[in-house]
Design an enzyme around this catalytic site. Structure first.
Site, PDB file in Angstrom:
ATOM      1  N   HIS A 108      76.003  65.246  -4.755  1.00 31.77           N
ATOM      2  CA  HIS A 108      77.213  64.441  -4.537  1.00 31.77           C
ATOM      3  C   HIS A 108      76.886  62.967  -4.753  1.00 31.77           C
ATOM      4  O   HIS A 108      75.941  62.457  -4.163  1.00 31.77           O
ATOM      5  CB  HIS A 108      77.740  64.630  -3.107  1.00 31.77           C
TER       6      HIS A 108
ATOM      7  N   PRO B  41      76.955  63.610  14.732  1.00 31.92           N
ATOM      8  CA  PRO B  41      76.849  64.106  13.348  1.00 31.92           C
ATOM      9  C   PRO B  41      77.602  63.295  12.295  1.00 31.92           C
ATOM     10  O   PRO B  41      77.415  63.535  11.099  1.00 31.92           O
ATOM     11  CB  PRO B  41      77.417  65.528  13.433  1.00 31.92           C
TER      12      PRO B  41
ATOM     13  N   LYS C 102      73.047  62.457   9.824  1.00 33.78           N
ATOM     14  CA  LYS C 102      71.693  61.901   9.902  1.00 33.78           C
ATOM     15  C   LYS C 102      70.708  62.749  10.724  1.00 33.78           C
ATOM     16  O   LYS C 102      69.503  62.475  10.712  1.00 33.78           O
ATOM     17  CB  LYS C 102      71.738  60.480  10.492  1.00 33.78           C
TER      18      LYS C 102
ATOM     19  N   TYR D 283      85.884  62.203   5.139  1.00 36.50           N
ATOM     20  CA  TYR D 283      85.815  61.770   6.537  1.00 36.50           C
ATOM     21  C   TYR D 283      87.162  61.141   6.860  1.00 36.50           C
ATOM     22  O   TYR D 283      87.541  60.151   6.228  1.00 36.50           O
ATOM     23  CB  TYR D 283      84.711  60.730   6.732  1.00 36.50           C
TER      24      TYR D 283
ATOM     25  N   TYR E   3      74.119  55.940   3.878  1.00 37.62           N
ATOM     26  CA  TYR E   3      74.506  57.351   3.745  1.00 37.62           C
ATOM     27  C   TYR E   3      73.493  58.133   2.905  1.00 37.62           C
ATOM     28  O   TYR E   3      73.112  59.251   3.274  1.00 37.62           O
ATOM     29  CB  TYR E   3      75.919  57.468   3.136  1.00 37.62           C
TER      30      TYR E   3
HETATM   31  P1  RFL Z   1      65.923  72.295  16.129  1.00 39.80           P
HETATM   32  O1  RFL Z   1      66.699  72.699  14.927  1.00 39.80           O
HETATM   33  O2  RFL Z   1      66.644  72.222  17.425  1.00 39.80           O
HETATM   34  O3  RFL Z   1      64.699  73.290  16.246  1.00 39.80           O
HETATM   35  C1  RFL Z   1      63.874  73.322  17.388  1.00 39.80           C
HETATM   36  C2  RFL Z   1      63.279  74.700  17.494  1.00 39.80           C
HETATM   37  O4  RFL Z   1      62.401  74.731  18.626  1.00 39.80           O
HETATM   38  C3  RFL Z   1      62.625  75.943  19.330  1.00 39.80           C
HETATM   39  N1  RFL Z   1      62.197  75.721  20.733  1.00 39.80           N
HETATM   40  C4  RFL Z   1      61.022  76.147  21.218  1.00 39.80           C
HETATM   41  N2  RFL Z   1      60.015  76.845  20.667  1.00 39.80           N
HETATM   42  C5  RFL Z   1      58.956  77.135  21.440  1.00 39.80           C
HETATM   43  N3  RFL Z   1      58.854  76.771  22.754  1.00 39.80           N
HETATM   44  C6  RFL Z   1      59.842  76.078  23.343  1.00 39.80           C
HETATM   45  N4  RFL Z   1      59.736  75.720  24.624  1.00 39.80           N
HETATM   46  C7  RFL Z   1      60.984  75.739  22.575  1.00 39.80           C
HETATM   47  N5  RFL Z   1      62.126  75.065  22.828  1.00 39.80           N
HETATM   48  C8  RFL Z   1      62.839  75.071  21.712  1.00 39.80           C
HETATM   49  C9  RFL Z   1      64.110  76.216  19.167  1.00 39.80           C
HETATM   50  O5  RFL Z   1      64.416  77.587  19.357  1.00 39.80           O
HETATM   51  C10 RFL Z   1      64.336  75.766  17.732  1.00 39.80           C
HETATM   52  O6  RFL Z   1      64.182  76.814  16.803  1.00 39.80           O
HETATM   53  O7  RFL Z   1      65.226  70.858  15.927  1.00 39.80           O
HETATM   54  P2  RFL Z   1      64.586  70.219  14.599  1.00 39.80           P
HETATM   55  O8  RFL Z   1      63.696  71.185  13.881  1.00 39.80           O
HETATM   56  O9  RFL Z   1      64.070  68.910  15.033  1.00 39.80           O
HETATM   57  O10 RFL Z   1      65.827  69.996  13.609  1.00 39.80           O
HETATM   58  C11 RFL Z   1      66.814  69.067  13.883  1.00 39.80           C
HETATM   59  C12 RFL Z   1      68.153  69.549  13.343  1.00 39.80           C
HETATM   60  O11 RFL Z   1      68.356  70.897  13.693  1.00 39.80           O
HETATM   61  C13 RFL Z   1      69.270  68.690  13.919  1.00 39.80           C
HETATM   62  O12 RFL Z   1      68.969  67.304  13.837  1.00 39.80           O
HETATM   63  C14 RFL Z   1      70.598  68.882  13.240  1.00 39.80           C
HETATM   64  O13 RFL Z   1      70.970  70.203  13.069  1.00 39.80           O
HETATM   65  C15 RFL Z   1      71.641  68.148  14.094  1.00 39.80           C
HETATM   66  N6  RFL Z   1      72.953  68.656  13.853  1.00 39.80           N
HETATM   67  C16 RFL Z   1      73.549  68.244  12.727  1.00 39.80           C
HETATM   68  N7  RFL Z   1      72.926  67.339  11.923  1.00 39.80           N
HETATM   69  C17 RFL Z   1      73.499  66.925  10.805  1.00 39.80           C
HETATM   70  O14 RFL Z   1      72.904  66.129  10.074  1.00 39.80           O
HETATM   71  N8  RFL Z   1      74.756  67.426  10.462  1.00 39.80           N
HETATM   72  C18 RFL Z   1      75.423  68.355  11.238  1.00 39.80           C
HETATM   73  O15 RFL Z   1      76.493  68.798  10.891  1.00 39.80           O
HETATM   74  C19 RFL Z   1      74.827  68.791  12.428  1.00 39.80           C
HETATM   75  N9  RFL Z   1      75.434  69.706  13.241  1.00 39.80           N
HETATM   76  C20 RFL Z   1      73.562  69.564  14.738  1.00 39.80           C
HETATM   77  C21 RFL Z   1      74.809  70.097  14.395  1.00 39.80           C
HETATM   78  C22 RFL Z   1      72.950  69.964  15.954  1.00 39.80           C
HETATM   79  C23 RFL Z   1      73.562  70.849  16.841  1.00 39.80           C
HETATM   80  N10 RFL Z   1      72.907  71.147  18.104  1.00 39.80           N
HETATM   81  C24 RFL Z   1      71.543  70.769  18.324  1.00 39.80           C
HETATM   82  C25 RFL Z   1      73.540  71.602  19.236  1.00 39.80           C
HETATM   83  C26 RFL Z   1      75.416  71.027  15.233  1.00 39.80           C
HETATM   84  C27 RFL Z   1      74.810  71.412  16.454  1.00 39.80           C
HETATM   85  C28 RFL Z   1      75.535  72.434  17.288  1.00 39.80           C
HETATM   86  C1  PHB Z   2      78.400  69.556   7.505  1.00 42.61           C
HETATM   87  O1  PHB Z   2      78.651  69.949   6.358  1.00 42.61           O
HETATM   88  O2  PHB Z   2      78.185  70.347   8.432  1.00 42.61           O
HETATM   89  C2  PHB Z   2      78.419  68.094   7.779  1.00 42.61           C
HETATM   90  C3  PHB Z   2      78.532  67.203   6.740  1.00 42.61           C
HETATM   91  C4  PHB Z   2      78.556  65.845   7.003  1.00 42.61           C
HETATM   92  C5  PHB Z   2      78.461  65.409   8.308  1.00 42.61           C
HETATM   93  C6  PHB Z   2      78.330  66.302   9.347  1.00 42.61           C
HETATM   94  C7  PHB Z   2      78.319  67.659   9.094  1.00 42.61           C
HETATM   95  O3  PHB Z   2      78.508  64.073   8.557  1.00 42.61           O
END
Ligand code: RFL
Ligand code: PHB
Length: 389
Positions: A72, A292, A296, A200, A384
């Site tokens: 994109h 989100p 980032k 957005y 971004y």
């Molecule tokens: P993760 O993905 O939370 O992975 C951590 C892993 O550690 C495991 N764990 C353990 N393992 C062993 N012993 C323990 N005591 C443990 N405790 C936990 C967990 O099971 C898991 O598998 O962290 P990581 O790798 O740092 O990755 C970060 C990303 O996942 C996160 O920043 C993003 O997904 C945030 N986020 C989003 N980011 C975006 O950029 N765009 C989004 O749309 C977006 N949607 C989200 C999200 C995070 C969410 N969370 C955390 C609730 C939506 C949700 C619902």
């Molecule tokens: C997503 O596709 O899940 C998404 C994309 C952009 C954002 C947050 C989530 O800023």
């Protein structure tokens, strides 16, 4: 058991670090609390900065991403029925890749498995021991059996609810937090995306986001109350509300269908300092959370991995420990900039319960400034697509 780097958490941060270290001949063991299917069942981020794309290439995991992901070079921002575009290519030399976190994680698992990587699933009672010494170790249980890993370093990649951050004593650790008074209700549906770029939307009814995973998989979000229950939102109610929040010509072409996932994410800004304690290093959500808006979260996790991976390479390949000593300062400098961007973009796009008429005028003035000012668009585009590492 002995390894060079014990990695706690098998999410994207832990797997990417493990695979990058493997490419350089540095051994690691990943400890994951859940099963692989559970980790792959989480629907999260969708937009990858070039830095993360580059790390996936360096890890040898980028083929499917390049074949199936979408490049994109801009994004749309709307307010009411007004809409404008931030052109990444016009303002930066970069683009972003739309490719889901689920797919990134799947590709990393496949690579670790193909290389015979050591991942232990369903581990319990992980305890980080002697992190301040030169001989740290990790104890844990798996299927009732007690185990121990001796290592040189420990990477805490275990997300916001993990044990790594809490291992750093409270009198050493300082936490900064802002909780937003709303959440995002997200829906995944097997329908073509309403638009070929993300939208957005700031609307009087609250924020909305139109995103995608592929040509027949769409991801939409609407701002909701943190007390809402996703089960109380029928698919029809979700689509009706989304249509009211995006410009009419987009609403008219929105293809709706049954949701295949529906969940609410709270919005929070959070940073812990420092990100290292002795031989323990925090990466990703274990150390920081962003709202989100601006995508980032995963990308900032990836920049931590970049700094830690390079610090460990310098240590093992050149015997240099400067990168290891300065990891926290380097990672945090970039983390705070991502926090600022996510906070700014969230503040610009959402309705707040206590917003005054003056606050609303400020939002509109800022949107109109962004719409008409090249310098403001350039600043937004640079953030971004991702600030340089
Ligand atoms: P993760 O993905 O939370 O992975 C951590 C892993 O550690 C495991 N764990 C353990 N393992 C062993 N012993 C323990 N005591 C443990 N405790 C936990 C967990 O099971 C898991 O598998 O962290 P990581 O790798 O740092 O990755 C970060 C990303 O996942 C996160 O920043 C993003 O997904 C945030 N986020 C989003 N980011 C975006 O950029 N765009 C989004 O749309 C977006 N949607 C989200 C999200 C995070 C969410 N969370 C955390 C609730 C939506 C949700 C619902
Ligand atoms: C997503 O596709 O899940 C998404 C994309 C952009 C954002 C947050 C989530 O800023």
């Amino acid at each position: 058991m002995k390894t060079q780097v014990a990695i706690i958490g098998g999410g994207p941060s832990g797997l990417l670090l493990s695979q990058l270290l493997h490419v350089r001949g540095i051994s690691s063991v990943v400890l994951e609390r859940k099963t692989k299917d559970y980790v792959l069942g989480r629907i999260r981020a969708g937009v990858l900065e070039r830095g993360l794309v580059g790390l996936m290439e360096e890890a040898g995991c980028a083929d499917r991403m390049h074949a199936e992901g979408f490049t994109h070079d801009g994004t749309l921002v709307s307010y009411g029925d007004e809409i404008f575009r931030i052109d990444f290519s016009a303002h930066t030399d970069a683009t972003v890749m739309v490719y889901g976190q689920t797919e990134v994680t799947r590709d990393l698992y496949a690579a670790r498995e193909a290389a015979g990587g050591h991942i232990e699933y369903e581990v319990e009672n992980v305890v980080i021991q002697d992190a301040k010494s030169d001989a740290p170790f990790v104890t844990y249980n798996v299927h009732g059996e007690a185990r121990r890993i001796d290592c040189d370093f420990i990477a805490g990649c275990d997300g916001f609810h993990g044990v790594s951050r809490r291992t750093i004593p409270e009198d050493v650790r300082k936490e900064y937090e802002k909780v937003y008074p709303f959440g995002w209700l997200g829906v995944l549906s097997e329908t073509p995306p309403v638009n070929d770029e993300l939208i957005y939307a700031n609307s009087p009814r609250g924020f909305a986001l139109c995103s995608m995973r592929n040509s027949n998989l769409s991801r939409y979000y609407i701002q909701c109350s943190t007390s809402d229950n996703p089960d109380d939102w029928t698919d029809d109610a979700f689509w009706d509300e989304l249509k009211k929040r995006i410009p009419k010509d987009q609403a008219d072409k929105l293809v709706t269908g049954p949701s295949i996932e529906k969940s609410i994410a709270p919005l929070r800004s959070f940073v812990t300092e420092p990100m290292q304690w002795g031989r323990l290093f925090l990466c990703g959500d274990a150390a920081h959370i962003v709202p989100p808006t601006g995508a980032k979260g995963l990308n900032t996790a990836a920049s931590d991995v970049h700094y830690l991976y390079n610090a460990l390479r310098d240590y093992y390949e050149k015997g240099a420990d400067e990168g290891v000593r300065n990891y926290s300062a380097k990672a945090l400098a970039r983390v705070w900039k991502a926090e600022r961007f996510s906070w700014w973009f969230s503040s610009l796009m959402h309705r707040y319960p206590d917003q005054t008429e003056f606050d609303l005028k400020m939002q509109i003035a800022e949107l109109e400034f962004l719409r008409s000012n090249t310098a403001a668009q350039k600043a937004m585009a640079e953030n971004y697509v991702g600030l340089p590492y």
